[in-house]
Design a protein around this motif. Structure first.
Motif, short mmCIF file in Angstrom:
data_model
loop_
_atom_site.label_atom_id
_atom_site.label_comp_id
_atom_site.label_asym_id
_atom_site.label_seq_id
_atom_site.Cartn_x
_atom_site.Cartn_y
_atom_site.Cartn_z
N ALA A 121 -9.78 -28.05 -15.36
CA ALA A 121 -10.99 -28.30 -14.58
C ALA A 121 -12.37 -28.09 -15.51
O ALA A 121 -13.39 -28.89 -15.38
N LEU A 122 -12.34 -26.97 -16.38
CA LEU A 122 -13.58 -26.86 -17.25
C LEU A 122 -13.71 -28.04 -18.16
O LEU A 122 -14.83 -28.68 -18.37
N ARG A 123 -12.62 -28.64 -18.61
CA ARG A 123 -12.92 -29.92 -19.50
C ARG A 123 -13.36 -31.07 -18.79
O ARG A 123 -14.02 -31.96 -19.33
N LYS A 124 -12.98 -31.08 -17.57
CA LYS A 124 -13.38 -32.09 -16.50
C LYS A 124 -14.88 -31.96 -16.45
O LYS A 124 -15.71 -32.84 -16.51
N MET A 144 -19.20 -16.47 -20.41
CA MET A 144 -18.45 -15.83 -19.43
C MET A 144 -17.52 -16.82 -18.84
O MET A 144 -16.27 -16.31 -18.41
N THR A 145 -17.93 -18.24 -19.07
CA THR A 145 -16.81 -19.11 -18.61
C THR A 145 -15.56 -19.00 -19.24
O THR A 145 -14.29 -18.94 -18.65
N TYR A 146 -15.60 -19.13 -20.58
CA TYR A 146 -14.56 -18.84 -21.36
C TYR A 146 -13.84 -17.58 -21.42
O TYR A 146 -12.62 -17.23 -21.58
N ASN A 147 -14.48 -16.64 -21.15
CA ASN A 147 -13.78 -15.14 -20.95
C ASN A 147 -12.94 -15.16 -19.95
O ASN A 147 -11.89 -14.31 -19.92
N SER A 148 -13.33 -15.79 -18.62
CA SER A 148 -12.51 -15.72 -17.59
C SER A 148 -11.02 -16.61 -17.94
O SER A 148 -10.09 -15.88 -17.50
N ILE A 149 -11.17 -17.52 -18.62
CA ILE A 149 -9.93 -18.17 -18.93
C ILE A 149 -9.39 -17.44 -19.77
O ILE A 149 -7.93 -17.33 -19.81
#
Length: 873
Positions: A591-594, A606-611
């Motif tokens: 979803a992030l890549r999209k 923060m986005t990457y840390n969640s993943i």
């Protein structure tokens, strides 16, 4: 009357009488002298421009041999009632005659003006013709008639709104050439001012350009007026172009010009541009005045460039310019924004020493600064000084103090201030009421908050802002019914709930897992025409995700696409975090890549840390590392949180070598490990039974001046306990308590369990007593460790007392506790008690395990044979 060409027009043969005037010009008659003026003064021209006759002078001759030797001037005209009529043809006046007369007064501009006013209604010529322009050229030739010339041109512009500047400039120049006038810049400058004064700014710009083309440079004052007009109508680009033209022709303006552009830049929120204008003026040698310094300091303060502001203040004082009250106030407020209280107080003292009175804005800013530093004593000292010496505190001063009193839980002082406002007549606002309500809620006296809220409703003070404070509290407390009643009351009182109100309601329903109710609130919000914001959609996405309904979270994300709301980082992160918490981390990465590729989303750390954390918790370290590398490639810098997750993952996957690489990367990137990072490293090495590295890391964090957390101490103590080194564990415990760190229940459990295993019964007993003294009650884990440990050491009586304590605290012993006690009773030969405990287990719904039955039937008791056991039963 038909307009006639002037007798001075080129290549035109003049009538004989006009020709004689050119050869031997005489003022209106063959005699060169005028009679003496009568004693009685004659009034000037009336409102129509006519010269009013004086009855007392009727019948007196106006020319003849007896005329005394007196030249024709403005003074004599004031005393001759109908001189113009007698000497200029009476009713046979025409444009040519008027022009001839005006040219005769070329060196007597006041008389020319009076003659024009007298002749205008008789001839009926229009403004803008040769007569008008001849008069203008005559008037601008004398300082006495500058003002009338300017006023005439303003009237000309206002009465001819459709006539373009090109026509006026051409007519003026043609007239000058035709009648032999030298071009006078003042005439064109007054025309330019006319367009400005009449609000015809575009025409003024055209007039300016026409003047520049003809090498007639307007006066600086006029150019400033034109620039001001352009700035007022927000035509900054046009103003800059015009100023550039001025510079090209060698006119850089004056201090007012520079101030004008600086003020315009500040109004547009471009303080850097204002400073640039100021510096450019200094570099050109246009010495700044006090006003320019004040504006430059204001700009520096808006840029939060305190060093520049202080430097300019010093420079200003050195040049004997006194900074204004506003300048000092700006500098004080900028110092407060920069948390530079010392400099702010210095400026305050300097301001007072210069004899500049403090204003309430500056003092309130200082009061707030003391509050933010936690120095309420000085804040109130300054407040009391305001009341004694001035300026008087206003509603904002009271707002600051009340807010900080409520934040600090000092409701007694907040109430005192609130009551003082009423006594002094300082206007109460919703902010004061809201601060008081928030203070009561923080101090855990909600009944007082609700009482004040009810009073504000009755007084008509309550608005949506205040209602939302109470509504938010209801929702956080899970009091959904009260929240719904409050919304109904708001609607009945005409207080419209807003998006914040509905967001609070939705959040409360989601926390209570009332998914459908939350959806109903959302739909009601849409029905009322209230537009959801990004936080609304984030609540929906987060709520559905945490409750495992990922499909509905996806539906909400699609709903945003169909609305006019542009999703922000908070929305995307809520969706990605929800997927990760639901164990769908791979979907979150896709979803992030999209989002990045199709929606232009710029993910944060923060986005990457969640993943990364999702992959680590799912045991997919390779995917976590790959996401970390992708994050770095995309220009997002990792934080200590990133490395903490990765370190946990590495230890979990038995990749200790990778931990060291990550630690080196942290050093290379200049990221200093914090307590959570050291905690992850120490815990990882402890679980690997590598106490050497764990102890080294502990020493390292102490050397860095960091304070270990209880979790780090607990991890190390557990490690020593597992290795049977309780002396080292107890030494750490003593260091921790000596440093003022309180021991928690898990640590007491670890210590007591280890001491019992090493037969340190007295130490274990002391620890247990100390734990109870500190108000820490044992839980099931502690009780299990205590009872089983005592049983193994043959301390049945103490174990039994601990068992009974559990019953008094409504704690149900687990199978391990029952099994340990049963085993110890068997060892003592008390089989009846052992089987009684077995029956008690069954009554409490506990199913004995294999170990329990082995003990009951003597399979694990070497000292008991099956015969003796059976006989005892």
């Amino acid at each position: 009357m038909r307009k006639m060409r002037s007798s001075f027009a080129p290549k035109r043969i003049s009538p004989p009488n006009l020709l004689r005037c050119l050869i031997n010009p005489k003022p209106f008659c063959s005699h060169s002298r005028l009679p003496n003026a009568p004693d009685d003064p004659i009034p000037d021209a009336d409102s129509t421009g006519k010269i009013m006759p004086n009855p007392g002078s009727a019948g007196k001759p106006i020319h003849g041999p007896a005329c005394p030797k007196q030249t024709l001037d403005s003074a004599s005209l004031d005393h001759v009632p109908y001189l113009f009529s007698a000497k200029h043809g009476g009713d046979e006046m025409n444009e040519a005659r008027v022009i001839d007369a005006l040219l005769g007064y070329k060196n007597d501009a006041p008389t020319a003006r009076r003659y024009y006013n007298w002749s205008k209604p008789r001839c009926g010529f229009d403004e803008g013709g040769d007569v008008f322009w001849v008069l203008i050229h005559v008037l601008v030739g004398s300082r006495e008639t500058f003002r009338p010339a300017r006023n005439l041109l303003i009237r000309y512009v206002s009465k001819c709104p459709t006539r373009k500047p090109s026509v006026a400039v051409k007519d003026m120049m043609d007239c000058a050439e035709k009648f032999g006038f030298e071009l006078n810049l003042r005439a064109f400058d007054y025309l330019l001012n006319g367009y400005i004064r009449c609000g015809r700014v575009d025409d003024a710009v055209d007039c300016f350009n026409l003047m520049i083309e003809r090498n007639m440079i307007p006066f600086v004052k006029s150019m400033n007026s034109l620039l001001s007009a352009l700035v007022r109508r927000n035509s900054m680009d046009d103003a800059r172009r015009l100023y550039s033209q001025m510079v090209v022709v060698g006119v850089t303006g004056d201090c007012f010009t520079i101030q004008l552009f600086m003020r315009a830049s500040l109004r547009k929120g471009k303080p850097e541009e204002a400073v640039e204008i100021f510096n450019d003026a200094k570099n050109r040698g246009a010495g700044p005045d006090g006003s320019m310094y004040n504006l430059a300091i204001q700009a520096a303060c808006k840029m939060s460039n305190l060093s520049m502001a202080f430097g300019l203040l010093t420079e200003m004082r050195e040049k004997a310019f006194l900074p204004s009250q506003e300048t000092y106030t700006n500098a004080i407020m900028a110092s407060m924004r920069g948390r530079n209280m010392v400099e702010a107080l210095r400026l305050k003292d300097e301001m007072v020493s210069c004899g500049i009175p403090m204003n309430v804005i500056a003092v309130t800013s200082l009061v707030k600064g003391h509050c933010e530093k936690g120095d309420m004593v000085r804040a109130f000292d300054l407040f009391n000084e305001m009341k004694e010496k001035g300026p008087s505190p206003n509603e904002f001063t009271f707002s600051v103090l009340i807010e900080w009193c409520t934040r600090n839980g000092d409701m007694e002082k907040a109430v005192e201030l609130y009551d003082e406002m009423k006594i002094l007549g300082v206007p109460l606002s919703v902010f004061h009421v809201n601060s008081m309500i928030q203070g009561y809620l923080i101090s855990r006296t909600p009944e007082k908050a609700l009482k004040m809220f009810d009073e504000s409703v009755e007084a008509g003070v309550a608005n949506t802002f205040i209602c939302n404070s109470i509504l938010s509290w209801f929702c956080k407390q899970g009091k959904i019914d009260e929240a719904m009643k409050l919304v109904s009351m708001m609607e009945s009182k005409g207080i419209e709930p807003n998006v914040v109100s509905y967001n609070n309601m939705m959040l409360a329903h989601f926390k209570a897992k009332n998914m459908e109710e939350a959806r109903v609130v959302f739909e009601k919000m849409l029905e009322k025409g209230i537009k959801p914001n990004n936080f609304t959609y984030s609540i929906l996405i987060d709520g559905y995700s945490k409750n495992g309904d990922i499909q509905k979270a996806i539906d909400v994300l699609n709903l945003i696409d169909s609305s006019n709301v542009t999703p922000n980082e908070f929305v995307y992160n809520s969706f990605i975090n929800g997927l990760c918490k639901a164990g769908r981390t791979s979907n979150a990465r896709d979803a992030l890549r999209k989002f990045i590729g199709e929606m232009g989303f710029g993910p944060s750390v923060m986005t990457y840390n969640s993943i990364i954390d999702g992959f680590v918790k799912g045991g997919k370290l390779d995917s976590a590392i790959a996401t970390y590398r992708e994050m770095c490639v995309n220009g997002v810098s990792p934080t200590v949180v990133t490395y903490t997750s990765l370190i946990h993952g590495c230890f979990k996957s038995n990749k200790t070598d990778l931990v060291l690489k990550l630690r080196n990367e942290m050093k290379d990137k200049g990221i200093k490990p914090d307590i959570p990072v050291y905690g992850a490293l120490i815990d990882g090495f402890v679980k690997k039974h590598d106490m050497e590295n764990a102890s080294a890391l502990f020493s390292e964090l102490l050397e860095l001046g960091l304070y270990p957390s209880v979790a780090i101490y607990n991890s190390l103590i557990s490690g020593y306990r597992n290795l049977g080194n309780m002396d080292a564990a107890l030494d750490l415990y003593k260091k921790m308590t000596s440093d003022g760190i309180r021991c928690d229940l898990p640590m007491y459990t670890t210590l007591i369990d280890g001491c019992l295993k090493e037969r340190k019964l007295d130490v274990a007993s002391d620890l247990y007593s100390k734990m109870l003294e500190e108000g820490i009650q044992p839980d099931e884990v502690m009780s299990t460790a205590l009872v089983t440990g005592l049983c193994k050491k043959g301390q049945l009586e103490k174990a039994r007392k601990s068992f009974e304590e559990m019953g008094k605290k409504d704690m149900t012993p687990n199978i391990l506790i029952y099994t340990a006690l049963i085993a110890e009773y068997f060892r003592e030969g008390n089989l009846a008690k052992a089987f009684a405990l077995h029956d008690e287990m069954l009554d409490k719904g506990l199913t004995p395990d294999g170990c329990t039955y082995d003990i009951l039937f003597g399979k694990k008791l070497g000292g008991l044979n099956s015969h003796s056991a059976t006989g005892n039963i």
